[in-house]
Scaffold this active site. Structure first.
Site, PDB file in Angstrom:
ATOM      1  N   PRO A  48       0.836  -1.127  -0.026  1.00  0.00           N
ATOM      2  CA  PRO A  48      -0.185  -0.104   0.039  1.00  0.00           C
ATOM      3  C   PRO A  48       0.844   1.198  -0.008  1.00  0.00           C
ATOM      4  CG  PRO A  48      -0.156  -0.955   1.935  1.00  0.00           C
ATOM      5  CD  PRO A  48       0.742  -1.941   1.132  1.00  0.00           C
ATOM      6  N   ASP A  49       0.348   2.199  -0.663  1.00  0.00           N
ATOM      7  CA  ASP A  49       1.061   3.619  -0.464  1.00  0.00           C
ATOM      8  C   ASP A  49       0.672   4.307   0.802  1.00  0.00           C
ATOM      9  OD1 ASP A  49      -1.509   4.680  -0.845  1.00  0.00           O
ATOM     10  OD2 ASP A  49      -1.057   5.675  -3.086  1.00  0.00           O
ATOM     11  N   PHE A  50       1.131   5.807   0.828  1.00  0.00           N
ATOM     12  CA  PHE A  50       0.679   6.214   2.439  1.00  0.00           C
ATOM     13  C   PHE A  50      -0.651   6.807   2.160  1.00  0.00           C
ATOM     14  CE2 PHE A  50       5.234   7.529   3.981  1.00  0.00           C
ATOM     15  CZ  PHE A  50       5.300   6.358   4.506  1.00  0.00           C
ATOM     16  N   ARG A  51      -0.940   7.544   0.950  1.00  0.00           N
ATOM     17  CA  ARG A  51      -1.925   8.505   1.297  1.00  0.00           C
ATOM     18  C   ARG A  51      -3.357   8.251   0.493  1.00  0.00           C
ATOM     19  NH1 ARG A  51       2.684  10.927   1.533  1.00  0.00           N
ATOM     20  NH2 ARG A  51       3.249  12.178   3.386  1.00  0.00           N
ATOM     21  N   GLN A 121      11.642   7.193  -3.696  1.00  0.00           N
ATOM     22  CA  GLN A 121      11.296   7.421  -2.202  1.00  0.00           C
ATOM     23  C   GLN A 121      11.048   6.109  -1.505  1.00  0.00           C
ATOM     24  OE1 GLN A 121       8.460  11.288  -1.878  1.00  0.00           O
ATOM     25  NE2 GLN A 121       8.213  10.394  -3.989  1.00  0.00           N
ATOM     26  N   ASN A 122      11.078   5.133  -2.388  1.00  0.00           N
ATOM     27  CA  ASN A 122      10.529   3.683  -1.758  1.00  0.00           C
ATOM     28  C   ASN A 122      11.632   3.135  -0.981  1.00  0.00           C
ATOM     29  OD1 ASN A 122       7.939   4.352  -2.909  1.00  0.00           O
ATOM     30  ND2 ASN A 122       8.273   2.641  -4.715  1.00  0.00           N
ATOM     31  N   ASP A 124      11.218  -0.009  -0.409  1.00  0.00           N
ATOM     32  CA  ASP A 124      10.983  -1.697  -0.600  1.00  0.00           C
ATOM     33  C   ASP A 124      12.141  -2.543  -1.357  1.00  0.00           C
ATOM     34  OD1 ASP A 124      10.423  -1.022  -3.344  1.00  0.00           O
ATOM     35  OD2 ASP A 124       8.446  -0.517  -2.819  1.00  0.00           O
ATOM     36  N   HIS A 141      15.322   7.805   0.552  1.00  0.00           N
ATOM     37  CA  HIS A 141      14.689   7.482   1.643  1.00  0.00           C
ATOM     38  C   HIS A 141      15.382   6.311   2.467  1.00  0.00           C
ATOM     39  CE1 HIS A 141      11.005  10.366   0.985  1.00  0.00           C
ATOM     40  NE2 HIS A 141      12.120  11.062   1.058  1.00  0.00           N
ATOM     41  N   CYS A 149      22.274  -0.063  14.981  1.00  0.00           N
ATOM     42  CA  CYS A 149      21.771   0.515  16.152  1.00  0.00           C
ATOM     43  C   CYS A 149      21.512   2.014  16.326  1.00  0.00           C
ATOM     44  CB  CYS A 149      22.823   0.280  17.196  1.00  0.00           C
ATOM     45  SG  CYS A 149      22.493   0.997  18.748  1.00  0.00           S
ATOM     46  N   CYS A 173      20.439  -4.230  19.893  1.00  0.00           N
ATOM     47  CA  CYS A 173      22.010  -4.082  19.772  1.00  0.00           C
ATOM     48  C   CYS A 173      22.557  -4.663  20.934  1.00  0.00           C
ATOM     49  CB  CYS A 173      22.510  -2.691  19.433  1.00  0.00           C
ATOM     50  SG  CYS A 173      24.249  -2.414  19.414  1.00  0.00           S
ATOM     51  N   CYS A 175      24.789  -3.496  22.784  1.00  0.00           N
ATOM     52  CA  CYS A 175      24.702  -2.145  23.937  1.00  0.00           C
ATOM     53  C   CYS A 175      23.378  -1.942  24.315  1.00  0.00           C
ATOM     54  CB  CYS A 175      25.070  -1.075  22.905  1.00  0.00           C
ATOM     55  SG  CYS A 175      23.997  -0.048  22.093  1.00  0.00           S
ATOM     56  N   GLY A 211       4.002   7.701  -9.628  1.00  0.00           N
ATOM     57  CA  GLY A 211       3.616   7.106  -8.163  1.00  0.00           C
ATOM     58  C   GLY A 211       3.934   8.042  -7.165  1.00  0.00           C
ATOM     59  N   GLU A 238      -3.279  10.947  -9.865  1.00  0.00           N
ATOM     60  CA  GLU A 238      -3.845  12.153  -9.832  1.00  0.00           C
ATOM     61  C   GLU A 238      -2.535  13.060 -10.012  1.00  0.00           C
ATOM     62  OE1 GLU A 238      -4.370  12.530  -5.408  1.00  0.00           O
ATOM     63  OE2 GLU A 238      -2.282  11.988  -5.037  1.00  0.00           O
ATOM     64  N   CYS A 256       0.544   3.570 -13.100  1.00  0.00           N
ATOM     65  CA  CYS A 256       1.993   3.409 -13.833  1.00  0.00           C
ATOM     66  C   CYS A 256       2.039   2.622 -14.631  1.00  0.00           C
ATOM     67  CB  CYS A 256       2.948   3.373 -12.659  1.00  0.00           C
ATOM     68  SG  CYS A 256       2.964   4.866 -11.413  1.00  0.00           S
TER      69      CYS A 256
HETATM   70  P1  CNA Z   1       2.200   8.572  -1.256  1.00  0.00           P
HETATM   71  O1  CNA Z   1       2.066  10.132  -0.517  1.00  0.00           O
HETATM   72  O2  CNA Z   1       1.411   7.783  -0.614  1.00  0.00           O
HETATM   73  O3  CNA Z   1       1.627   9.043  -2.783  1.00  0.00           O
HETATM   74  C1  CNA Z   1       1.418   7.861  -3.837  1.00  0.00           C
HETATM   75  C2  CNA Z   1       0.895   8.340  -5.075  1.00  0.00           C
HETATM   76  O4  CNA Z   1       0.906   7.498  -6.055  1.00  0.00           O
HETATM   77  C3  CNA Z   1      -0.373   9.097  -4.988  1.00  0.00           C
HETATM   78  O5  CNA Z   1      -0.507  10.200  -5.652  1.00  0.00           O
HETATM   79  C4  CNA Z   1      -1.272   8.295  -5.825  1.00  0.00           C
HETATM   80  O6  CNA Z   1      -2.529   8.563  -6.208  1.00  0.00           O
HETATM   81  C5  CNA Z   1      -0.510   7.521  -6.655  1.00  0.00           C
HETATM   82  N1  CNA Z   1      -0.753   6.166  -6.826  1.00  0.00           N
HETATM   83  C6  CNA Z   1      -1.096   5.043  -6.039  1.00  0.00           C
HETATM   84  N2  CNA Z   1      -1.256   3.962  -6.766  1.00  0.00           N
HETATM   85  C7  CNA Z   1      -0.781   4.221  -8.099  1.00  0.00           C
HETATM   86  C8  CNA Z   1      -0.696   3.358  -9.558  1.00  0.00           C
HETATM   87  N3  CNA Z   1      -1.036   1.977  -9.283  1.00  0.00           N
HETATM   88  N4  CNA Z   1      -0.480   4.203 -10.312  1.00  0.00           N
HETATM   89  C9  CNA Z   1      -0.109   5.478 -10.452  1.00  0.00           C
HETATM   90  N5  CNA Z   1      -0.228   6.344  -9.201  1.00  0.00           N
HETATM   91  C10 CNA Z   1      -0.523   5.536  -8.152  1.00  0.00           C
HETATM   92  O7  CNA Z   1       3.452   8.269  -1.357  1.00  0.00           O
HETATM   93  P2  CNA Z   1       4.899   8.887  -1.802  1.00  0.00           P
HETATM   94  O8  CNA Z   1       5.973   8.049  -2.464  1.00  0.00           O
HETATM   95  O9  CNA Z   1       4.703  10.245  -2.757  1.00  0.00           O
HETATM   96  O10 CNA Z   1       5.306   9.574  -0.352  1.00  0.00           O
HETATM   97  C11 CNA Z   1       6.553   9.511  -0.079  1.00  0.00           C
HETATM   98  C12 CNA Z   1       6.869   8.461   1.126  1.00  0.00           C
HETATM   99  C13 CNA Z   1       6.060   7.181   0.926  1.00  0.00           C
HETATM  100  C14 CNA Z   1       8.112   7.872   1.112  1.00  0.00           C
HETATM  101  O11 CNA Z   1       8.849   8.398   2.161  1.00  0.00           O
HETATM  102  C15 CNA Z   1       8.138   6.528   1.045  1.00  0.00           C
HETATM  103  O12 CNA Z   1       9.178   5.796   1.784  1.00  0.00           O
HETATM  104  C16 CNA Z   1       6.773   6.173   1.565  1.00  0.00           C
HETATM  105  N6  CNA Z   1       6.407   4.666   1.131  1.00  0.00           N
HETATM  106  C17 CNA Z   1       7.103   3.859   0.578  1.00  0.00           C
HETATM  107  C18 CNA Z   1       6.326   2.563   0.454  1.00  0.00           C
HETATM  108  C19 CNA Z   1       7.243   1.708  -0.647  1.00  0.00           C
HETATM  109  O13 CNA Z   1       8.612   1.768  -0.472  1.00  0.00           O
HETATM  110  N7  CNA Z   1       6.753   0.947  -1.556  1.00  0.00           N
HETATM  111  C20 CNA Z   1       5.309   2.274   0.673  1.00  0.00           C
HETATM  112  C21 CNA Z   1       4.461   3.235   1.183  1.00  0.00           C
HETATM  113  C22 CNA Z   1       4.929   4.443   1.544  1.00  0.00           C
END
Ligand code: CNA
Length: 280
Positions: A48-51, A121-122, A124, A141, A149, A173, A175, A211, A238, A256
């Site tokens: 899942p994403d964050f937002r 930023q991911n 994973d 990130h 530690c 750790c 320590c 994304g 969006e 994407c």
């Molecule tokens: P966010 O703020 O959650 O934004 C995600 C964006 O992607 C939104 O605009 C969504 O509309 C869009 N989106 C979601 N699914 C799709 C899709 N299938 N196709 C196209 N667009 C899509 O996440 P950001 O990455 O902008 O925020 C930064 C944070 C999220 C970073 O610090 C990450 O470490 C952190 N994060 C990472 C992961 C991961 O590593 N996979 C997962 C969740 C959060």
């Protein structure tokens, strides 16, 4: 953000369309591609994403009893209570997920000799899993690939970390300090590689932003570093980060995976992309 007027002609593209971006890549004028990506490139892998409302991590964190959702990635909160982070880490740990066709597309751009840098930023590690070369990758990130530690900074063994993450227990750790994966929490500075590679954003002929809601700084400021003669393509569900306000900005709203499939098809790379993806 004001969207650019239709009367204002682009500088490097023939039009503000996906077709014109494809034409630009095919022309040979576009030699340096920079990707700027976020959680939305991994949602189709099952992470899942964050937002995103409803499915994003932030809407599903209530059960962890956090003062606010971001606290799960806040270094001061982690010191007090690492349980929510490790509960989440157990669900999200690398190894459980496979790269998407979008990750494969970035790798293909690299194999075509066109990749300058992929800023992600991911955390994973799916870019690594997709075989994007380490020297082309900027994990802005950090990642789950190593851990230290938080007090004495000693590294902690991968195998012990794996055991803790998969069982949901808290690694410590010798320590006594808490161990944390080398992902950047709110309140921590970004890795040196991010700052060292920042100028590369200014050297791009084309930036593909995918994304990301572009709401976490300083990463979110990257697209603004692109030069005036850099085309910027946003592939996202969006609008984000004011892409659409410059003369060579193109928006591709949707997933994407659909976006890169369309690009690959129009570039004549469809079969190569499919083959690469199947090998991952
Ligand atoms: P966010 O703020 O959650 O934004 C995600 C964006 O992607 C939104 O605009 C969504 O509309 C869009 N989106 C979601 N699914 C799709 C899709 N299938 N196709 C196209 N667009 C899509 O996440 P950001 O990455 O902008 O925020 C930064 C944070 C999220 C970073 O610090 C990450 O470490 C952190 N994060 C990472 C992961 C991961 O590593 N996979 C997962 C969740 C959060």
């Amino acid at each position: 953000h004001e969207v650019i007027d239709d009367d204002v002609a682009p500088l490097v593209l023939s039009a503000r369309t996906v077709g014109a971006v494809v034409e630009y890549i095919k022309s040979g004028e576009c030699q340096k591609v920079v990707f700027m990506v976020g959680a939305g490139i991994s949602t189709s892998a099952g992470i899942p994403d964050f937002r995103t409302p409803g499915t994003g991590l932030y809407s599903n964190l209530q059960r962890l009893n956090l003062p606010h959702p971001e606290a799960v990635f806040d270094i001061s909160f982690f010191r007090e209570n690492p349980v929510p982070f490790y509960t989440l880490a157990r669900e999200l740990h690398p190894g459980k997920f496979k790269p998407t066709i979008t990750h494969a597309f970035i790798r293909l751009v690299s194999e075509k000799g066109l990749l300058l840098k992929c800023f992600t930023q991911n955390i994973d590690t799916l870019e690594r899993a997709a075989g994007i070369p380490a020297e082309k990758l900027v994990e802005a990130h950090g990642s789950f690939a190593s851990q230290h530690c938080i007090d004495c900074k000693a590294p902690y063994p991968d195998s012990d970390m794996y055991t803790h993450i998969t069982s949901g227990t808290i690694p410590r750790c010798p320590c006594g300090g808490l161990v944390k994966p080398d992902i950047t929490f709110f309140g921590e500075s970004l890795p040196h590689t991010f700052h060292e590679n920042l100028p590369q954003a200014g050297n791009a002929d084309l930036a593909i932003i995918m994304g990301s809601s572009l709401s976490v700084y300083p990463f979110a400021a990257l697209p603004a570093r692109c030069g005036e003669r850099c085309a910027r393509l946003l592939i996202n569900m969006e609008g984000a980060g004011g892409i659409g306000t410059r003369r060579d900005d193109v928006l591709m709203l949707g997933t994407c995976d659909d976006g890169v499939k369309r690009l690959a098809k129009e570039l004549g790379w469809e079969v190569e992309l499919d083959n690469l993806y199947k090998e991952l």
